[in-house]
Write an enzyme that holds these catalytic residues in place. Structure first.
Site, PDB file in Angstrom:
ATOM      1  N   LYS A  38       0.715  -0.942  -0.379  1.00  0.00           N
ATOM      2  CA  LYS A  38       0.293  -0.134  -0.111  1.00  0.00           C
ATOM      3  C   LYS A  38       0.894   1.469   0.006  1.00  0.00           C
ATOM      4  O   LYS A  38       2.336   1.139   0.764  1.00  0.00           O
ATOM      5  CB  LYS A  38      -0.530  -0.150   1.361  1.00  0.00           C
ATOM      6  N   TYR A  43      14.489  30.413   7.602  1.00  0.00           N
ATOM      7  CA  TYR A  43      13.458  30.855   8.382  1.00  0.00           C
ATOM      8  C   TYR A  43      13.429  30.962   9.638  1.00  0.00           C
ATOM      9  O   TYR A  43      13.639  30.212  10.095  1.00  0.00           O
ATOM     10  CB  TYR A  43      12.336  30.354   7.252  1.00  0.00           C
ATOM     11  N   MET A  90      10.311  24.564   1.996  1.00  0.00           N
ATOM     12  CA  MET A  90      10.082  23.478   1.118  1.00  0.00           C
ATOM     13  C   MET A  90      10.542  22.161   0.047  1.00  0.00           C
ATOM     14  O   MET A  90      11.050  21.634   0.316  1.00  0.00           O
ATOM     15  CB  MET A  90       8.950  24.448   0.124  1.00  0.00           C
ATOM     16  N   ARG A 134     -10.726   0.133  14.812  1.00  0.00           N
ATOM     17  CA  ARG A 134     -10.481   1.072  12.715  1.00  0.00           C
ATOM     18  C   ARG A 134     -11.764   0.164  12.669  1.00  0.00           C
ATOM     19  O   ARG A 134     -13.365   0.183  12.755  1.00  0.00           O
ATOM     20  CB  ARG A 134      -9.475   0.985  12.394  1.00  0.00           C
TER      21      ARG A 134
END
Length: 396
Positions: free
Chosen positions: A44, A277, A325, A142
């Site tokens: 998956k 940053y 990013m 779940r």
């Protein structure tokens, strides 16, 4: 005659190298841990970020007899790529592609009456019985059907649909909540409940081909949970499902992914120079900084700002300041590696490089997330140590 020298090969910005020989070795090791059960390789989320189709093929070559996915779309993509054999998918929503799954001969999971009704109707329209596995909620909370009246209703309805020729109940299954914590009291409680729910279904007439509850950690540490089939996910890719119990090598596993990038810039800066940053890192002394052109858009966790480890120039470095990013910075401590030299974010650890588990600790998460989150703009490059050895032998 003058000859033009070949142009140098530019180092890639970033690449994830996937070792298929390691993956096959992992599957063989997992089979040895559960010799009495068939093995499902779970692919998956694009094979936990490694590439679903190449990894599925390698797993089958190493003896896996089932493939598993979360969504039906993932399973259908495997079939479209020509993957043979048994493929199971378990994460369904109303209106899902039931008929396509039936016609592709997939095993589909059913946790409740709405899903049973939809798959039965799709089978009626397709004129082909569905392969259905009933999921029991034994304590994870779940998906899965609750024990008691709900389970009795689902089993009864499935048997009626089976008698009508609309489906075949091929499996009974569940999933552990705490198998990565050996000795947790929920493990034995879930095993007991699973046995009870399987016994009830079989008393009513269900004849499953497989019963399964074991995930990667249970495969490695809980032999009484193996039943007919074990579902192995992260361990296939060489990630320890329980680092507190053992590192991959303790289980005979080897990480299959190595993530590298090319250093894009090296420069001298004075003491007191802010980095990235927010200036959460300020150089304590005059130093050199290296720019690594990969960031959270590529899957590098921003939570690893200031803590993520990287091997550059043979030394461990730590991300200086925030992950951006598309890039982050490391303090090189005055070293001056060549621009274009390799920065290893993680790998098996053979060369002293960090591992995915090191990154998981730095980011406060698990190794599964580190490899799965590596983004689509990072090219996957497949290597095969076993094939290379065979070629070397033929060349001699």
């Amino acid at each position: 005659m003058n000859k033009t020298a070949p142009a140098p090969t530019a180092p890639p910005r970033v690449r994830a190298e996937i070792d298929l020989a390691a993956l096959r070795s992992n599957v063989r090791a997992l089979r040895a841990h559960a010799p009495g059960a068939a093995l499902m390789a779970v692919v998956k989320s694009d094979g936990y970020g490694h590439g679903a189709v190449p990894c599925a093929r390698a797993a089958l070559e190493a003896g896996a007899t089932w493939l598993g996915t979360a969504t039906p779309e993932e399973a259908l993509a495997l079939r479209a790529a020509g993957l043979p054999g048994r493929i199971m998918c378990w994460l369904w929503t109303p209106g899902g592609p039931w008929r396509e799954a039936i016609e592709a001969d997939l095993d589909v999971s059913v946790s409740g009456m709405w899903a049973l009704r939809e798959v039965a109707e799709a089978a009626r329209q397709a004129g082909t019985p569905a392969r259905v596995q009933l999921k029991a909620d034994t304590g994870l909370g779940r998906s899965g059907c609750q024990p008691g009246e709900d389970w009795a209703e689902l089993v009864g309805a499935a048997l009626r649909a089976e008698r009508e020729g609309l489906l075949r109940v091929t499996g009974l299954w569940s999933h552990f909540a705490c198998a990565d914590e050996p000795g947790h009291p929920s493990i034995e409680a879930q095993l007991t409940r699973f046995r009870e729910m399987v016994a009830y279904a079989e008393e009513q007439g269900v004849r499953p081909e497989v019963r399964h509850i074991a995930n990667s950690p249970a495969t490695l540490t809980l032999p009484e949970s193996h039943f007919d089939l074990v579902r192995t996910g992260c361990a296939v890719y060489g990630i320890s499902p329980s680092p507190e119990v053992g590192v991959p090598a303790d289980f005979g596993l080897r990480p299959a992914m190595t993530l590298t990038a090319a250093v894009a810039l090296v420069k001298h800066v004075p003491a007191g120079h802010g980095v990235s940053y927010g200036h959460h890192y300020v150089t304590p002394v005059e130093t050199t900084l290296g720019l690594v052109p990969v960031g959270y858009a590529d899957g590098v966790p921003r939570h690893a700002s200031g803590t993520g480890p990287v091997l550059v120039g043979g030394k461990w470095r730590t991300i200086a300041g925030r992950v951006a990013m598309d890039q982050f910075v490391v303090d090189l401590g005055g070293d001056e590696p060549e621009v274009g030299s390799e920065a290893v974010l993680f790998g098996p650890g053979d060369r002293g490089e960090p591992t995915a588990e090191d990154w998981a600790q730095a980011a406060g998460t698990i190794g599964y997330e580190i490899v799965t989150r590596i983004g689509s703009r990072v090219p996957r490059v497949y290597v095969d140590g076993e094939a290379d050895k065979e070629r070397d032998g033929r060349d001699r």
